[in-house]
Motif scaffolding. Sequence first.
Motif, short mmCIF file in Angstrom:
data_model
loop_
_atom_site.label_atom_id
_atom_site.label_comp_id
_atom_site.label_asym_id
_atom_site.label_seq_id
_atom_site.Cartn_x
_atom_site.Cartn_y
_atom_site.Cartn_z
N PRO A 138 0.81 -1.24 0.00
CA PRO A 138 0.00 0.00 0.00
C PRO A 138 0.84 1.28 0.00
N SER A 139 1.98 1.27 0.73
CA SER A 139 2.80 2.48 0.79
C SER A 139 3.50 2.76 -0.53
N LEU A 140 3.65 1.74 -1.35
CA LEU A 140 4.31 1.92 -2.64
C LEU A 140 3.34 2.29 -3.76
N MET A 141 2.08 2.45 -3.39
CA MET A 141 1.06 2.80 -4.39
C MET A 141 0.64 4.26 -4.29
N GLU A 162 4.73 11.54 1.53
CA GLU A 162 4.63 12.93 2.00
C GLU A 162 5.96 13.66 1.77
N GLY A 163 5.88 14.83 1.19
CA GLY A 163 7.08 15.62 0.92
C GLY A 163 7.68 15.39 -0.46
N LYS A 164 7.15 14.39 -1.16
CA LYS A 164 7.65 14.10 -2.51
C LYS A 164 6.74 14.76 -3.55
N ILE A 191 6.16 6.70 -8.46
CA ILE A 191 5.48 5.75 -7.58
C ILE A 191 5.78 4.34 -8.08
N PRO A 192 6.33 3.47 -7.23
CA PRO A 192 6.75 2.15 -7.69
C PRO A 192 5.63 1.26 -8.24
#
Length: 395
Positions: free
Chosen positions: A197-200, A204-206, A261-262
């Motif tokens: 989920p975090s790779l989708m 924050e900050g990017k 985003i990976p």
Amino acid sequence: MSEVINHKPQKTNYLLWFARLFTGFLFIFSGLIKANDPTGFGYKLEEYFHVFRTDFLNDYATGIAIVVCALEIILGLWLLLGFYKKLVAWGLLLLIIFFTFLTFYSAFFEVVTSCGCFGDAIPLTPWQSFGKDLVLLAFILIIFVYRNQITPVIKEPFNRTLIATITAIISFAIGIYTFMYLPFIDFLPYKAGNNIPSLMVLPEGKEGDVYEQIYSMKNTKTGATKKITDKIYMSEKVWEDTAWEIIGEPQSRLVKKGYQIPITDLLITDAEGNDHTQEIINNPYYNLIIVAKDLSKTNLEAIERVNKIATKLTQDYNLRIVLLTASSSEDADYLSDKLQLISEIFYADLIPLKSMIRANPGIILLKSGTVMQKWHYNALPDATEIENRYLSLDK
């Protein structure tokens, strides 16, 4: 009176030595990186086969990938060792000419977005790959011209042949092993330890890619045309001048490359097309996901084996069993009935399934969106090992 002959020692050709070292190590590195994941390199070859309308080679793509990787490693090693100088010089020259043509064709005609020269470890654009191949071509031409000055580091013919044979066997064995199991190093976003989920999402900050819109404008009075960006269109309030109108659709142009985003293409649905992506990847309990991208080519015995393991584990643990495929629902239902599968069946596009795991089927143990472990069907542990290493720890 006999004539005395002076044998002057041959001067060291430092340019040749540098060319050998640079080319040899680069070929070995390139070959090893791709041999780490010959299935992925095979997918890249399929893209080239499609471009050149040789799709009949698709079934042999992985085999060809293993051979090409082995050849790169062998040529690099033999070049450094000074073995078979003429054969190696010709092999390097023919390979680099072929690679240079492919990368130029890909770059100029924009048909393949990444050449796969260094696999997924170091993605290169086609133009970057073409530039790299031009540099290599220059060094290989030096090697080819001065090939007769290359001397083997091992003089004894038997030992030289033995070492050459061993290096060749090892070079092929690496690709065969990683094909039959999984890559030694996983460079893909679904590797063990990653949280899906975090790779989708954009962290924050990017900042993501920045685009601008290009409008085509036409003056209704004079017929003059011009192109302006959306920034100018807004800042100069062009819309207030009724003499100018937008014609056609605006064009989008990349201004600044941002964070990539990976995972952008993962969509898991049921047979009716309902989205179950978040429900599955955010499941706080364990998911045992059977990734069988193509059911017509999958290893049925392996799926049966996974089904038996899953049946045993679900008796004692809250374990969700999912079969994820890109095949049709008809094929999936037929297989489920035939093998009496206990798994739920969901569907995803072929591209993300190829990235998930280099096996058909491959097995992924997922918990709270984090990949706990991945297995090729040739290396699948039994139910007891999965229970002891993972499931029982949460009791």
